[in-house]
Design an enzyme around this catalytic site. Structure first.
Site, PDB file in Angstrom:
ATOM      1  N   GLU A 176      -2.093  -4.455  -3.283  1.00  0.00           N
ATOM      2  CA  GLU A 176      -3.074  -4.371  -2.197  1.00  0.00           C
ATOM      3  C   GLU A 176      -2.408  -3.935  -0.890  1.00  0.00           C
ATOM      4  O   GLU A 176      -3.066  -3.492   0.050  1.00  0.00           O
ATOM      5  CB  GLU A 176      -3.765  -5.722  -1.986  1.00  0.00           C
ATOM      6  CG  GLU A 176      -5.032  -5.887  -2.800  1.00  0.00           C
ATOM      7  CD  GLU A 176      -4.790  -5.976  -4.300  1.00  0.00           C
ATOM      8  OE1 GLU A 176      -5.046  -4.956  -4.972  1.00  0.00           O
ATOM      9  OE2 GLU A 176      -4.358  -7.021  -4.805  1.00  0.00           O
ATOM     10  N   ASP A 304      -9.729  -1.137  -7.971  1.00  0.00           N
ATOM     11  CA  ASP A 304      -8.918  -2.348  -8.172  1.00  0.00           C
ATOM     12  C   ASP A 304      -9.117  -2.916  -9.572  1.00  0.00           C
ATOM     13  O   ASP A 304      -9.054  -4.122  -9.776  1.00  0.00           O
ATOM     14  CB  ASP A 304      -9.260  -3.403  -7.089  1.00  0.00           C
ATOM     15  CG  ASP A 304      -8.260  -4.560  -7.045  1.00  0.00           C
ATOM     16  OD1 ASP A 304      -7.241  -4.508  -7.748  1.00  0.00           O
ATOM     17  OD2 ASP A 304      -8.529  -5.523  -6.313  1.00  0.00           O
ATOM     18  N   HIS A 613      -8.640 -15.902   5.981  1.00  0.00           N
ATOM     19  CA  HIS A 613      -9.516 -16.913   6.585  1.00  0.00           C
ATOM     20  C   HIS A 613     -10.990 -16.735   6.211  1.00  0.00           C
ATOM     21  O   HIS A 613     -11.822 -17.531   6.625  1.00  0.00           O
ATOM     22  CB  HIS A 613      -9.352 -16.920   8.109  1.00  0.00           C
ATOM     23  CG  HIS A 613      -8.039 -17.516   8.540  1.00  0.00           C
ATOM     24  ND1 HIS A 613      -7.826 -18.871   8.600  1.00  0.00           N
ATOM     25  CD2 HIS A 613      -6.865 -16.940   8.892  1.00  0.00           C
ATOM     26  CE1 HIS A 613      -6.571 -19.108   8.995  1.00  0.00           C
ATOM     27  NE2 HIS A 613      -5.974 -17.949   9.167  1.00  0.00           N
ATOM     28  N   MET A 652       1.176 -18.499   8.925  1.00  0.00           N
ATOM     29  CA  MET A 652       0.413 -17.820   9.973  1.00  0.00           C
ATOM     30  C   MET A 652       1.424 -17.186  10.938  1.00  0.00           C
ATOM     31  O   MET A 652       1.780 -17.760  11.960  1.00  0.00           O
ATOM     32  CB  MET A 652      -0.501 -18.831  10.688  1.00  0.00           C
ATOM     33  CG  MET A 652      -1.286 -18.248  11.859  1.00  0.00           C
ATOM     34  SD  MET A 652      -2.298 -16.820  11.413  1.00  0.00           S
ATOM     35  CE  MET A 652      -2.366 -15.950  12.988  1.00  0.00           C
TER      36      MET A 652
HETATM   37  O1  LIG Z   1      -2.219  -5.976  -7.121  1.00  0.00           O
HETATM   38  C1  LIG Z   1      -1.537  -6.994  -7.144  1.00  0.00           C
HETATM   39  O2  LIG Z   1      -0.300  -6.978  -7.071  1.00  0.00           O
HETATM   40  C2  LIG Z   1      -2.235  -8.284  -7.302  1.00  0.00           C
HETATM   41  C3  LIG Z   1      -1.571  -9.500  -7.348  1.00  0.00           C
HETATM   42  C4  LIG Z   1      -2.306 -10.685  -7.507  1.00  0.00           C
HETATM   43  C5  LIG Z   1      -1.485 -11.939  -7.555  1.00  0.00           C
HETATM   44  O3  LIG Z   1      -0.262 -11.812  -7.532  1.00  0.00           O
HETATM   45  O4  LIG Z   1      -1.974 -13.044  -7.604  1.00  0.00           O
HETATM   46  C6  LIG Z   1      -3.714 -10.600  -7.635  1.00  0.00           C
HETATM   47  C7  LIG Z   1      -4.291  -9.311  -7.599  1.00  0.00           C
HETATM   48  N1  LIG Z   1      -3.556  -8.205  -7.433  1.00  0.00           N
HETATM   49  C8  LIG Z   1      -5.692  -9.096  -7.748  1.00  0.00           C
HETATM   50  O5  LIG Z   1      -6.153  -7.952  -7.698  1.00  0.00           O
HETATM   51  C9  LIG Z   1      -6.543 -10.200  -7.946  1.00  0.00           C
HETATM   52  O6  LIG Z   1      -7.762 -10.040  -8.111  1.00  0.00           O
HETATM   53  C10 LIG Z   1      -5.974 -11.499  -7.970  1.00  0.00           C
HETATM   54  C11 LIG Z   1      -6.567 -12.755  -8.117  1.00  0.00           C
HETATM   55  C12 LIG Z   1      -5.541 -13.651  -8.030  1.00  0.00           C
HETATM   56  C13 LIG Z   1      -5.592 -15.109  -8.090  1.00  0.00           C
HETATM   57  O7  LIG Z   1      -4.522 -15.691  -8.304  1.00  0.00           O
HETATM   58  O8  LIG Z   1      -6.688 -15.687  -7.915  1.00  0.00           O
HETATM   59  N2  LIG Z   1      -4.375 -12.994  -7.857  1.00  0.00           N
HETATM   60  C14 LIG Z   1      -4.605 -11.671  -7.820  1.00  0.00           C
HETATM   61 CA   LIG Z   2      -4.653  -6.118  -7.212  1.00  0.00          CA
END
Ligand SMILES: O=C(O)c1cc(C(=O)O)c2c(n1)C(=O)C(=O)c1cc(C(=O)O)[nH]c1-2
Ligand SMILES: [Ca+2]
Length: 696
Positions: A176, A304, A613, A652
Site C-alpha cells: 500500500e 488490491d 484513525h 503516532m
Molecule cells: O500489501 C500488503 O503488503 C499488505 C499487507 C497486509 C498486512 O501485512 O497485514 C495487509 C494487506 N496488504 C491488505 O491488503 C489487507 O487487506 C490486509 C488486512 C490485514 C489484516 O491483518 O487485517 N492485513 C492486510
Molecule cells: Ca495490500
C-alpha cells in the site's frame, strides 16, 4: 537445547500427532483439520473455559496458537512472543522485540502478527520492523536476529514464518506504501540467507543474483513496461501471509500480493501486460527457490486483489470413480474460488464465491473475464469486492470427511476513482487513486450508503468439487475469525463481536457459543494433554478492518484487551470483565467555525490520518477516536502531537514533513466539526457546562 525438539520428520508427519498443533495451519497441507475426537456434536455444548491469559494489548491479535510438547507459543500485537503452559495457562516467558513507534507508522493494517514457527529448539518470529528472529524455546532468549528488508523503505512483516527442510521462510508487507515484495529462505540454525525470490522485476530488468532471475528473464520482465512508478515503488506483490509447503511435490507455494501503486496508469503507463507475479500463487523449488509454475488470479491488478489468502493442499475426489487428485485451493480477495493441480498449477476449476462487479466469470484457463467498466477508473467504479476482499487473511479450513472448505467470506464495496493525487509522502497509503480523500462529499451522492449497505459477512461451507456453497451461516458483518475443523465434523469460528462458536460442519447448525467480549479474528487451534482435548483461540479487535473502516462499526464493537481463551469439556472458567472505556464521548473544545478551514482539514485528514484513525474521524476503538481526544482540546496540544511527535512511542509519529502548523490546525478544526456533528446527530453528548450562577 537439550534435544532435537521439532524435527523435519515430525513436521512431515504432523497429521499423525493431532495432540499437538505444530505449524501455523496445523500440518504442512494447512487444512486446519485435526484428528481429535473427544469434543463432538453431542457434547460440544458442554464446552467451558479451561484457562485465559491476558495479552496486555488493545491492538489486533491474529496469531494461531502453536502447541509443542505441552507449551503454547503465540504472538500478540507488536510482534511480542508468549510461551505458556498449554494445560494451565501459566506464563513461561515473554519476549518483546521492542518495535519502535517509527516502524509502527509503516503499518497499513495495525501492528499485528500471525504467529511463530517452532523448529529444533527454537521459536521463530517475523518482527514488524523487518527483523527475523530465533529465540530459545525454553527461555525465550534471543539466539539470532537478522534484518530481512531495507528498513529505510516502508517494509513491515506481519506473517508467520514457515519451516521447510531446515530453512525459515518469510515474506514481507508494504504494497500500500510502495515496496518490492519477495520471499526469503534463511538457514534455521544460523540465520544465513539461503535463497530469495522477488515477486516483481528488478527495476532495470537486470538479474538480482536471486532465485527469481531465470523466471523474470523468461516470463516476468516482458509483462511490465519500461517506465512508470513500479520502478521506484517496487511494484508490490508482497507475500505477507500464505507460504505453504507441498511435501508431495517438494514445492513451496507462495500467495502474492497486490500491485504497488494500485493505479496501473501510474504504475506501468506504457505497458499493457499482466505484471507478473502480482496476485498469484507461485510454486518454487523448496531447496533452491527456483520457479516451478505460477497461476495469476488477477492479471494487471488495480483493485488490491491480493492472492495472499490461505492456501490449502488436499486430495480431492475429482477423477473417475472418485479417484483422488492432489490440488491447491485458494479463495483470494477477488471473489473466485480456485482449484489447481498441485504438481503443475493447471487450472482445474473456479467459481465465484461472492458477489462481484469487476468480472463476469473465468475463461477455460481460469483467467477472469473483466467487466470493461471496472478499468474505467476516471469515471469511477464501485468495486465489489472492495480492497478488503471477498475473503481476507482469516484462514479457511478443509475437512476431508465432509469434503467442505469452511471459508470466512464477506461482501464489501469501494468506490475507485482516478484523480490527481499527491504521491510524495512514502509514509502514507500510495495507491495512486483518490482513494483516501475521495470520501463524501467528493464522491457521487449515495456512495457512502452503497458502501455501508455492502457490509456483510458469512461463514460459508464451500464444496470444492462442484464449486458451490453447501450452506451459509450469516454473520453481523465482515472480518470474522479464521476456522478450525475436526474429525468429529465440528467447525469452530469466532466473530468480530467476540462470539466464539462450534457448528455442525455438515449442516451449519450452531451447537455451542460463548461471548468472549472482545473481537475475534484469529483462527483457533486444538490439542490434547493428559487425555483432555482443548480448543484455543486468541481474541483481539484490530487489524485492517478495525483500523481503517471503523465508521461502520462505531456502535457495534467494544474494544478490549486481547486474550488467549482455552476451552475443554466441563471447563469452569469465566470470561474476564471487559476493559472499561473511560473516554467520555464529548467534544473537548468548541467548534472552530471556519468552513474553509474545516474543508481543508477534511482533505488533510483523509490523506494523512484516515487509514489509522478511521474515515470521517470515526475510530472503531483500536486507536483513539480523535473526536473525543483531549489532544484536540487546544491548538498547542494538537500541534505538540501532530507536528512535534509527542506520542511517537505509540506509533503516532510527527507529521511535520507533510503538514504545516496551519494544516494541523485545519485537521483539528475538521475533527472538532465531526465531533459536534455527532452531538447534533445524537451519537454523542455535548460537554456539560458549569452551571450558570443562579440569579433571582
Ligand atoms: O500489501 C500488503 O503488503 C499488505 C499487507 C497486509 C498486512 O501485512 O497485514 C495487509 C494487506 N496488504 C491488505 O491488503 C489487507 O487487506 C490486509 C488486512 C490485514 C489484516 O491483518 O487485517 N492485513 C492486510
Ligand atoms: Ca495490500
Amino acid at each position: 537445547g537439550d534435544g532435537a525438539g521439532v524435527t523435519t520428520e515430525r513436521l512431515l508427519n504432523a497429521e499423525k500427532t493431532p495432540q499437538e498443533w505444530l505449524t501455523y495451519g496445523g500440518t504442512y497441507d494447512e487444512q486446519r483439520y485435526a484428528r481429535l475426537s473427544q469434543i463432538d456434536k453431542k457434547n460440544a455444548d458442554e464446552l467451558g473455559i479451561a484457562w485465559t491469559y491476558d495479552l496486555a494489548t488493545s491492538r489486533g491479535v491474529e496469531a494461531t496458537p502453536i502447541i509443542v510438547d505441552g507449551v503454547m507459543y503465540l504472538t500478540g500485537a507488536w510482534s511480542i512472543v508468549y510461551a505458556l503452559d498449554a494445560k494451565t495457562g501459566k506464563e513461561l516467558w515473554v519476549y518483546d522485540p521492542k518495535v519502535s513507534g517509527e516502524a509502527a507508522a509503516k503499518s497499513c493494517c495495525d501492528v499485528i502478527n500471525r504467529g511463530v514457527a517452532v523448529y529444533g529448539d527454537k521459536v521463530y518470529v517475523g518482527v514488524f520492523d523487518g527483523r527475523l528472529e530465533a529465540l530459545d524455546a525454553k527461555t525465550g532468549k534471543l539466539v539470532w536476529s537478522t534484518v530481512t528488508v531495507d528498513q529505510s523503505k516502508p517494509y513491515t512483516i506481519t506473517g508467520a514464518p514457515r519451516i521447510v527442510k531446515g530453512r525459515v521462510l518469510i515474506g514481507n508487507s508494504g504494497s500500500e506504501f510502495g515496496v518490492r515484495g519477495y520471499v526469503s529462505a534463511y538457514d534455521a540454525e544460523t540465520g544465513a540467507l539461503d535463497w530469495r525470490f522477488f515477486i516483481t522485476p528488478n527495476p532495470d530488468k537486470k538479474p538480482d543474483g536471486a532465485a527469481s532471475d531465470e523466471a523474470f528473464a523468461r516470463l516476468g520482465n516482458d509483462t511490465w513496461g519500461d517506465e512508470g512508478a513500479w520502478k521506484t515503488d517496487g511494484g508490490g506483490g508482497t507475500a505477507w501471509d500464505s507460504i505453504v509447503y507441498d511435501q508431495v511435490n517438494d514445492t513451496v507455494l507462495v500467495g502474492t500480493g497486490n500491485a504497488s501503486p494500485f493505479n496501473p496508469k501510474i504504475r506501468d503507463p506504457k505497458g499493457n501486460g499482466d505484471n507478473l507475479f502480482l496476485s498469484s500463487i507461485l510454486a518454487l523449488d523448496a531447496d533452491t527457490g527456483a520457479y516451478k509454475w505460477h497461476f495469476q488470479t488477477t492479471p494487471r491488478d488495480m483493485w488490491d486483489y491480493t492472492a495472499t489468502q490461505s492456501i490449502i493442499l488436499a486430495d480431492l475426489p475429482l477423477g473417475k470413480d472418485g479417484a483422488k487428485r492432489r490440488v491447491v485451493m485458494q479463495a483470494p480477495k477477488n471473489g473466485f474460488f480456485y482449484v489447481l493441480d498441485a504438481a503443475t498449477g493447471e487450472f482445474i476449476s473456479g467459481a465465484p464465491f461472492a458477489h462481484q462487479t469487476w468480472a463476469t466469470g473465468l475463461d477455460d484457463k481460469g483467467r477472469p473475464i473483466e467487466n470493461p467498466a471496472a478499468r474505467d477508473s476516471e469515471a469511477g467504479f464501485l468495486a465489489i469486492p472492495a480492497p478488503s476482499g471477498a475473503h481476507n487473511w482469516h484462514p479457511m479450513a478443509y475437512n476431508p470427511d465432509t469434503g467442505l472448505v469452511y471459508l470466512p467470506a464477506q461482501q464489501m464495496a469501494q468506490f475507485v476513482q482516478d484523480r490527481p493525487v499527491d504521491r510524495t509522502n512514502p509514509m502514507r497509503w500510495n495507491p495512486g487513486y483518490d482513494f483516501a480523500a475521495g470520501l463524501p462529499p467528493t464522491y457521487p451522492a449515495g456512495t457512502l450508503e452503497e458502501v455501508r449497505k455492502n457490509l456483510t459477512g458469512t461463514l460459508m461451507a464451500w464444496d470444492p468439487v462442484v464449486q458451490k456453497p453447501a450452506w451459509v451461516y450469516p454473520h453481523s458483518g465482515p472480518f470474522n475469525g479464521g476456522l478450525l475443523t475436526t474429525e468429529t465434523g465440528l467447525v469452530f469460528q469466532g466473530d468480530i463481536k467476540g462470539y466464539f462458536m462450534a457448528l455442525d460442519g455438515s449442516t451449519g447448525q450452531k451447537l455451542w457459543g460463548m461471548n468472549l467480549k472482545s473481537g475475534i479474528q484469529a483462527a483457533p487451534s486444538t490439542y490434547e494433554i493428559d487425555g483432555e482435548q482443548y480448543v484455543a483461540v486468541a481474541t483481539g479487535w484490530g487489524g485492517s478492518w478495525a483500523l481503517n473502516w471503523g465508521f461502520a462499526w462505531d456502535k457495534a464493537v467494544a474494544p478490549d484487551v486481547g486474550r488467549v481463551f482455552v476451552f475443554k469439556l466441563g471447563g469452569k472458567g469465566t470470561v474476564p470483565d471487559p476493559m472499561q472505556d473511560t473516554v467520555e464521548k464529548t467534544p473537548k473544545a468548541e467548534p472552530i467555525k471556519d468552513a474553509a478551514l474545516v474543508q481543508k482539514g477534511f482533505v488533510h485528514y483523509a490523506e494523512n490520518c484516515m487509514v489509522c484513525h478511521g474515515p470521517l474521524a470515526i475510530s472503531s476503538g483500536v486507536l483513539p477516536d480523535l473526536r473525543w481526544s483531549y489532544v484536540s482540546a487546544s491548538k498547542e496540544g494538537f500541534h505538540d502531537v501532530v507536528i512535534n511527535g509527542a506520542l511517537s512511542d505509540n506509533g503516532m509519529i510527527s507529521f511535520a514533513k507533510h503538514l504545516s502548523a496551519d494544516d494541523a490546525e485545519a485537521v483539528r478544526a475538521y475533527v472538532l466539526d465531526q465531533a459536534w456533528l455527532a452531538v447534533k446527530n445524537g451519537d454523542a453528548s455535548a460537554p456539560s457546562k458549569p452551571e450558570a450562577p443562579k440569579t433571582n
